[in-house]
Design an enzyme around this catalytic site. Structure first.
Site, PDB file in Angstrom:
ATOM      1  N   LEU A  60       0.730  -1.106  -0.022  1.00 55.87           N
ATOM      2  CA  LEU A  60       0.152  -0.027   0.160  1.00 55.87           C
ATOM      3  C   LEU A  60       0.846   1.232  -0.011  1.00 55.87           C
ATOM      4  CD1 LEU A  60      -2.818  -0.566   2.676  1.00 55.87           C
ATOM      5  CD2 LEU A  60      -3.025  -0.341   0.163  1.00 55.87           C
ATOM      6  N   ASP A  61       0.708   2.222  -0.734  1.00 59.03           N
ATOM      7  CA  ASP A  61       1.224   3.274  -0.747  1.00 59.03           C
ATOM      8  C   ASP A  61       1.433   4.117   0.589  1.00 59.03           C
ATOM      9  OD1 ASP A  61       1.734   3.018  -3.531  1.00 59.03           O
ATOM     10  OD2 ASP A  61       0.158   4.552  -4.071  1.00 59.03           O
ATOM     11  N   TYR A  62       2.563   4.751   0.670  1.00 58.87           N
ATOM     12  CA  TYR A  62       3.028   5.663   1.981  1.00 58.87           C
ATOM     13  C   TYR A  62       1.728   6.422   2.249  1.00 58.87           C
ATOM     14  CZ  TYR A  62       5.758   8.797   4.995  1.00 58.87           C
ATOM     15  OH  TYR A  62       5.979   9.547   6.138  1.00 58.87           O
ATOM     16  N   HIS A  97       0.301   1.564  -7.846  1.00 63.72           N
ATOM     17  CA  HIS A  97      -0.244   2.742  -7.866  1.00 63.72           C
ATOM     18  C   HIS A  97      -1.549   2.748  -8.731  1.00 63.72           C
ATOM     19  CE1 HIS A  97       3.369   3.975  -5.931  1.00 63.72           C
ATOM     20  NE2 HIS A  97       4.192   3.975  -7.075  1.00 63.72           N
ATOM     21  N   LYS A 124      -4.483   4.767  -8.196  1.00 63.11           N
ATOM     22  CA  LYS A 124      -4.237   6.365  -8.468  1.00 63.11           C
ATOM     23  C   LYS A 124      -4.095   6.631 -10.007  1.00 63.11           C
ATOM     24  CE  LYS A 124      -1.714   7.252  -4.174  1.00 63.11           C
ATOM     25  NZ  LYS A 124      -0.275   7.204  -3.731  1.00 63.11           N
TER      26      LYS A 124
END
Ligand code: URA
Length: 243
Positions: free
Chosen positions: A105-107, A190, A193
């Site tokens: 999972l992204d930051y 990502h 997004k």
């Protein structure tokens, strides 16, 4: 005992995922009976051959563990961050086994992250072949027009190819933003997004709420729990392991 490919042995022994094990082999960090092995086809027998990663002998991990973590924003999904930022491992309390994140999972993203020492399960959960649905609660800027919603569901041409069909539900919108859920059956970097940006509605918040049969439920941010036996069975079934 049957000889197996090294990457399979390493993932089964809970060292890392199968894909990462392949990288370790190609990097010359794996040896069998004292000899560095660099071919992905090489086989060995765990328990008979002396298999080392970075010079350290591996042994079969007996108990498989799967942990569900609510990753908060501002945590990195790695075991160690060169920039010194907090990692998801810092959040695990009462888990003595070495578990690894299943995917990323992204930051700045939050929500359900599974962590396990079961390399085969981790591999299957991430591989597009097994089409495990992952659901995201997404806040996007603006109001995606009908055409954009259709594109998100049917497939969008990103630089790494057209996305697979996705499920989308609009939850609510206000003046400036729209909340929606998006369910994907593949897991590119990502991806949410990039898909939303491609239709002109950048993501403002992103929370993963479900992976296959496992739901975030009322787990609180930063908290983790071991999956129940019934959840483990459901998860394994979802990727074609056991029954
Ligand atoms: N899609 C993204 O864009 N980011 C994530 O962290 C997960 C899915």
């Amino acid at each position: 005992m049957q000889a197996e490919r090294l990457q399979k042995i390493l993932s089964r022994a809970g060292i890392t995922s199968r894909r990462k094990a392949e990288k370790l082999i190609l990097q010359g960090r794996v040896s069998v009976n004292g000899e560095i092995i660099r071919e992905l086809g090489a086989k060995a027998v765990l328990g008979k051959d002396d298999i080392c990663v970075n010079g350290k002998a591996i042994k079969a991990e007996t108990e498989k563990v799967i942990v569900a973590l609510f990753k908060p924003r501002s945590y990195v999904t790695t075991l160690d961050d060169p920039q010194g930022r907090p990692t998801v491992v810092d959040l695990l309390k009462g888990i003595s086994e070495r578990v690894y994140p299943v995917g990323r999972l992204d930051y700045d993203a939050e929500g359900l992250l599974l962590m396990t020492n079961d390399g085969e399960l981790a591999h299957r959960l991430q591989h597009p072949r097994y089409k495990v649905p992952k659901t995201y609660l997404v806040k996007v800027r603006g109001h995606p027009p009908e055409e954009a919603l259709a594109q998100l569901q049917q497939g969008i041409n990103l630089e790494d190819g057209i996305t697979a069909p996705a499920e989308l539900h609009i939850l609510e919108d206000d003046k400036k933003a729209t909340w929606l859920t998006l369910t994907l059956r593949e897991g590119r970097n990502h991806q949410v997004k990039r898909m939303c940006a491609a239709v002109g509605c950048p993501v403002l918040r992103l929370r993963r709420t479900q992976i296959g049969p496992i739901d975030l439920g009322n787990l609180q941010p930063g908290k983790s729990r071991r999956l129940k036996a019934s959840e483990v069975r459901a998860l394994r079934k979802a990727v074609g392991l056991d029954g």
